[in-house]
Design a protein around this motif. Structure first.
Motif, PDB file in Angstrom:
ATOM      1  N   TYR A 171      34.886  40.196  41.791  1.00  0.00           N
ATOM      2  CA  TYR A 171      35.116  41.544  41.451  1.00  0.00           C
ATOM      3  C   TYR A 171      36.075  41.519  40.282  1.00  0.00           C
ATOM      4  CZ  TYR A 171      35.631  46.845  41.536  1.00  0.00           C
ATOM      5  OH  TYR A 171      35.291  47.868  41.122  1.00  0.00           O
ATOM      6  N   ALA A 172      36.941  40.527  40.181  1.00  0.00           N
ATOM      7  CA  ALA A 172      38.041  40.651  39.052  1.00  0.00           C
ATOM      8  C   ALA A 172      37.583  40.359  37.795  1.00  0.00           C
ATOM      9  CB  ALA A 172      38.784  39.248  39.282  1.00  0.00           C
ATOM     10  N   ALA A 173      36.207  40.121  37.736  1.00  0.00           N
ATOM     11  CA  ALA A 173      35.582  39.989  36.166  1.00  0.00           C
ATOM     12  C   ALA A 173      35.130  41.318  35.650  1.00  0.00           C
ATOM     13  CB  ALA A 173      34.178  39.072  36.201  1.00  0.00           C
ATOM     14  N   THR A 174      35.135  42.416  36.523  1.00  0.00           N
ATOM     15  CA  THR A 174      34.519  43.741  35.911  1.00  0.00           C
ATOM     16  C   THR A 174      35.342  44.208  34.717  1.00  0.00           C
ATOM     17  OG1 THR A 174      34.302  44.464  38.447  1.00  0.00           O
ATOM     18  CG2 THR A 174      34.202  46.162  36.940  1.00  0.00           C
ATOM     19  N   ASP A 175      36.381  44.274  34.763  1.00  0.00           N
ATOM     20  CA  ASP A 175      37.299  44.526  33.563  1.00  0.00           C
ATOM     21  C   ASP A 175      38.610  44.348  33.778  1.00  0.00           C
ATOM     22  OD1 ASP A 175      38.500  46.775  34.954  1.00  0.00           O
ATOM     23  OD2 ASP A 175      36.680  47.836  34.527  1.00  0.00           O
ATOM     24  N   GLU A 176      39.650  44.667  32.539  1.00  0.00           N
ATOM     25  CA  GLU A 176      41.103  44.291  32.722  1.00  0.00           C
ATOM     26  C   GLU A 176      41.689  44.783  33.916  1.00  0.00           C
ATOM     27  OE1 GLU A 176      39.460  43.281  28.474  1.00  0.00           O
ATOM     28  OE2 GLU A 176      39.416  45.004  29.942  1.00  0.00           O
ATOM     29  N   ALA A 177      41.355  46.107  33.975  1.00  0.00           N
ATOM     30  CA  ALA A 177      42.186  46.846  35.126  1.00  0.00           C
ATOM     31  C   ALA A 177      41.760  46.111  36.657  1.00  0.00           C
ATOM     32  CB  ALA A 177      41.692  48.308  35.200  1.00  0.00           C
ATOM     33  N   GLU A 178      40.583  45.631  36.774  1.00  0.00           N
ATOM     34  CA  GLU A 178      40.236  45.194  38.133  1.00  0.00           C
ATOM     35  C   GLU A 178      40.690  43.707  38.036  1.00  0.00           C
ATOM     36  OE1 GLU A 178      39.303  47.030  40.493  1.00  0.00           O
ATOM     37  OE2 GLU A 178      38.751  48.752  39.772  1.00  0.00           O
ATOM     38  N   PHE A 179      40.803  43.082  36.994  1.00  0.00           N
ATOM     39  CA  PHE A 179      41.515  41.765  36.954  1.00  0.00           C
ATOM     40  C   PHE A 179      42.845  41.817  37.272  1.00  0.00           C
ATOM     41  CE2 PHE A 179      43.244  38.083  34.872  1.00  0.00           C
ATOM     42  CZ  PHE A 179      42.161  36.877  35.295  1.00  0.00           C
ATOM     43  N   PHE A 180      43.674  42.643  36.886  1.00  0.00           N
ATOM     44  CA  PHE A 180      45.021  42.620  37.351  1.00  0.00           C
ATOM     45  C   PHE A 180      45.120  43.244  38.722  1.00  0.00           C
ATOM     46  CE2 PHE A 180      48.894  45.615  37.823  1.00  0.00           C
ATOM     47  CZ  PHE A 180      49.872  44.723  37.749  1.00  0.00           C
ATOM     48  N   ALA A 181      44.208  44.210  39.120  1.00  0.00           N
ATOM     49  CA  ALA A 181      44.388  44.540  40.709  1.00  0.00           C
ATOM     50  C   ALA A 181      43.985  43.366  41.522  1.00  0.00           C
ATOM     51  CB  ALA A 181      43.420  45.699  40.772  1.00  0.00           C
ATOM     52  N   VAL A 182      42.769  42.805  41.325  1.00  0.00           N
ATOM     53  CA  VAL A 182      42.413  41.596  42.320  1.00  0.00           C
ATOM     54  C   VAL A 182      43.414  40.413  42.230  1.00  0.00           C
ATOM     55  CG1 VAL A 182      40.740  40.064  42.485  1.00  0.00           C
ATOM     56  CG2 VAL A 182      39.774  42.395  42.233  1.00  0.00           C
ATOM     57  N   SER A 183      43.780  40.029  40.993  1.00  0.00           N
ATOM     58  CA  SER A 183      44.853  39.147  40.766  1.00  0.00           C
ATOM     59  C   SER A 183      46.140  39.489  41.492  1.00  0.00           C
ATOM     60  CB  SER A 183      45.144  38.943  39.333  1.00  0.00           C
ATOM     61  OG  SER A 183      44.324  38.514  38.539  1.00  0.00           O
ATOM     62  N   SER A 184      46.482  40.648  41.725  1.00  0.00           N
ATOM     63  CA  SER A 184      47.963  41.117  42.273  1.00  0.00           C
ATOM     64  C   SER A 184      47.479  40.922  43.909  1.00  0.00           C
ATOM     65  CB  SER A 184      47.991  42.756  42.089  1.00  0.00           C
ATOM     66  OG  SER A 184      48.500  42.834  40.804  1.00  0.00           O
ATOM     67  N   GLU A 185      46.310  41.315  44.439  1.00  0.00           N
ATOM     68  CA  GLU A 185      46.476  41.126  45.872  1.00  0.00           C
ATOM     69  C   GLU A 185      46.287  39.435  46.295  1.00  0.00           C
ATOM     70  OE1 GLU A 185      42.430  42.440  47.426  1.00  0.00           O
ATOM     71  OE2 GLU A 185      41.702  42.994  45.360  1.00  0.00           O
ATOM     72  N   HIS A 186      45.444  38.680  45.404  1.00  0.00           N
ATOM     73  CA  HIS A 186      45.651  37.324  45.460  1.00  0.00           C
ATOM     74  C   HIS A 186      47.033  36.682  45.452  1.00  0.00           C
ATOM     75  CE1 HIS A 186      41.443  36.236  46.183  1.00  0.00           C
ATOM     76  NE2 HIS A 186      41.215  37.406  45.833  1.00  0.00           N
ATOM     77  N   PHE A 187      47.772  37.308  44.571  1.00  0.00           N
ATOM     78  CA  PHE A 187      49.047  36.714  44.260  1.00  0.00           C
ATOM     79  C   PHE A 187      49.962  36.852  45.372  1.00  0.00           C
ATOM     80  CE2 PHE A 187      53.499  37.769  42.841  1.00  0.00           C
ATOM     81  CZ  PHE A 187      53.870  36.281  41.938  1.00  0.00           C
ATOM     82  N   PHE A 188      49.914  38.098  45.994  1.00  0.00           N
ATOM     83  CA  PHE A 188      50.842  38.203  47.321  1.00  0.00           C
ATOM     84  C   PHE A 188      50.095  37.664  48.502  1.00  0.00           C
ATOM     85  CE2 PHE A 188      52.290  41.473  44.602  1.00  0.00           C
ATOM     86  CZ  PHE A 188      53.658  41.251  44.720  1.00  0.00           C
ATOM     87  N   ARG A 232      58.508  39.682  39.767  1.00  0.00           N
ATOM     88  CA  ARG A 232      60.100  39.207  40.212  1.00  0.00           C
ATOM     89  C   ARG A 232      59.862  38.574  41.401  1.00  0.00           C
ATOM     90  NH1 ARG A 232      63.166  44.295  37.535  1.00  0.00           N
ATOM     91  NH2 ARG A 232      63.021  43.573  35.307  1.00  0.00           N
ATOM     92  N   GLN A 233      58.757  37.853  41.989  1.00  0.00           N
ATOM     93  CA  GLN A 233      58.720  37.214  43.154  1.00  0.00           C
ATOM     94  C   GLN A 233      57.726  35.930  42.950  1.00  0.00           C
ATOM     95  OE1 GLN A 233      57.629  39.860  46.500  1.00  0.00           O
ATOM     96  NE2 GLN A 233      57.507  41.536  44.985  1.00  0.00           N
ATOM     97  N   ASP A 234      58.025  35.013  43.915  1.00  0.00           N
ATOM     98  CA  ASP A 234      57.140  33.659  44.162  1.00  0.00           C
ATOM     99  C   ASP A 234      56.656  33.505  45.130  1.00  0.00           C
ATOM    100  OD1 ASP A 234      55.878  31.467  43.518  1.00  0.00           O
ATOM    101  OD2 ASP A 234      57.553  30.390  42.524  1.00  0.00           O
ATOM    102  N   PRO A 235      55.477  34.187  45.632  1.00  0.00           N
ATOM    103  CA  PRO A 235      54.829  33.931  46.808  1.00  0.00           C
ATOM    104  C   PRO A 235      54.776  32.433  47.619  1.00  0.00           C
ATOM    105  CG  PRO A 235      53.917  35.614  45.775  1.00  0.00           C
ATOM    106  CD  PRO A 235      54.548  35.131  44.754  1.00  0.00           C
ATOM    107  N   LEU A 236      54.435  31.473  46.452  1.00  0.00           N
ATOM    108  CA  LEU A 236      54.097  30.230  46.823  1.00  0.00           C
ATOM    109  C   LEU A 236      55.675  29.617  47.225  1.00  0.00           C
ATOM    110  CD1 LEU A 236      51.821  28.708  44.346  1.00  0.00           C
ATOM    111  CD2 LEU A 236      51.594  28.976  46.701  1.00  0.00           C
ATOM    112  N   GLU A 237      56.636  29.786  46.547  1.00  0.00           N
ATOM    113  CA  GLU A 237      57.906  29.378  46.768  1.00  0.00           C
ATOM    114  C   GLU A 237      58.325  29.886  48.124  1.00  0.00           C
ATOM    115  OE1 GLU A 237      62.462  29.899  45.478  1.00  0.00           O
ATOM    116  OE2 GLU A 237      60.889  29.586  43.723  1.00  0.00           O
ATOM    117  N   ARG A 238      58.173  31.210  48.486  1.00  0.00           N
ATOM    118  CA  ARG A 238      58.308  31.862  49.597  1.00  0.00           C
ATOM    119  C   ARG A 238      57.801  30.971  50.866  1.00  0.00           C
ATOM    120  NH1 ARG A 238      56.624  37.368  48.928  1.00  0.00           N
ATOM    121  NH2 ARG A 238      58.619  37.695  47.822  1.00  0.00           N
TER     122      ARG A 238
END
Length: 277
Positions: A230-247, A269-275
């Motif tokens: 679904y991240a490929a839908t458009d730029e807004a969805e790319f940011f939103a989907v990326s954010s959920e996966h990021f955390f 200002r967070q690094d979930p992988l380091e956490r």
């Protein structure tokens, strides 16, 4: 004047009073319910509690279709929603004042104009909605799903951060980030999205003709992607989907799109992988 005041954050005294009403036992239950929250350090958990109290004191959380919203449900939503702003100003969530919670998925009327100018109206199933200047809508059932990096709460609140800049275009306000420039953000966003779409195209081309791309059988192919398609839908969805996966499930995205991961790390200002390490 009243319109200007709508959506303003709660006063510090109201936030403090709200935080005093959150029992340590309930807070622990919420943290333990979500692995990506349980990974927080003690200091981060304390900061998250303060952010969650701000959100609960600032927003009305109302159930729809007869849903009775419990204290656990309210705090669960607030905690997940507060993770993206753990190290950002809570005022980024100002400008609206209600969270509506449905028991399960809901249906939303849509309209789309095709290349010939014809407007098509249809009904779409949804797990969440974030309206510009309006309420944020969630399906409680979907907030409990935890497959891969899926997280509807973080997804919809990322849309609110995106809309804060005035447009849902995949670039949140960078006013508080002098180290990040719109040009850099747009360059990395466009390049990362192009890479993701290319990977998606390759996956879809590899699915055998006798396999329905929309069936569960196709999940084995789509599972090779670093994020939900679904991240490929458009730029807004790319940011939103990326954010959920990021955390929630950051490693695949960090491996596939390292520059985009670093940009999100700088913004949140967070690094979930380091956490997790």
């Amino acid at each position: 004047m009243l319109r200007w005041l709508k959506g303003r954050g709660a006063r510090p005294s109201a936030v403090a009073e709200m935080q005093s009403r959150i029992s340590p036992r309930l807070w622990r239950q919420v943290l333990d319910a979500y692995p990506f929250l349980a990974a927080l350090t003690a200091d981060e958990a304390a900061q998250l509690l303060a952010r969650a109290a701000w959100l609960l004191a600032s927003k009305n959380i109302n159930g729809a279709q007869g849903l009775e919203v419990s204290d656990f449900m309210r705090l669960s939503i607030a905690a997940q929603a507060s993770l993206p702003i753990l190290n950002l100003a809570p005022e980024l969530y100002e400008g609206w004042d209600e969270i509506i919670v449905y028991p399960a998925g809901f249906r939303v009327p849509r309209s789309r104009q095709d290349e010939d100018g014809v407007v098509h109206e249809y009904i779409e199933d949804a797990a969440g909605e974030a309206w510009d200047g309006g309420p944020l809508v969630l399906s409680w059932e979907d907030t409990q799903l935890s497959e891969g990096g899926f997280n509807v709460v973080i997804h919809e609140f990322a849309h609110k951060l995106d809309l804060r800049s005035g447009f849902a275009d995949g670039m949140p306000s960078l006013a508080a980030h002098p180290d990040l420039t719109p040009r850099t953000w747009r360059r990395v966003l466009d390049d990362s999205m192009d890479r993701f779409i290319a990977a998606l195209d390759a996956v879809e081309a590899a699915i055998p003709p006798d396999v329905d791309p929309d069936s569960e059988e196709a999940d084995a192919w789509y599972g090779q992607l670093p994020m939900d398609p679904y991240a490929a839908t458009d730029e807004a969805e790319f940011f939103a989907v990326s954010s959920e996966h990021f955390f929630v499930d950051p490693y695949p995205m960090r491996q596939a799109l390292p520059q985009w991961y670093e940009l999100l790390k700088a913004y949140y200002r967070q690094d979930p992988l380091e956490r997790r390490a």
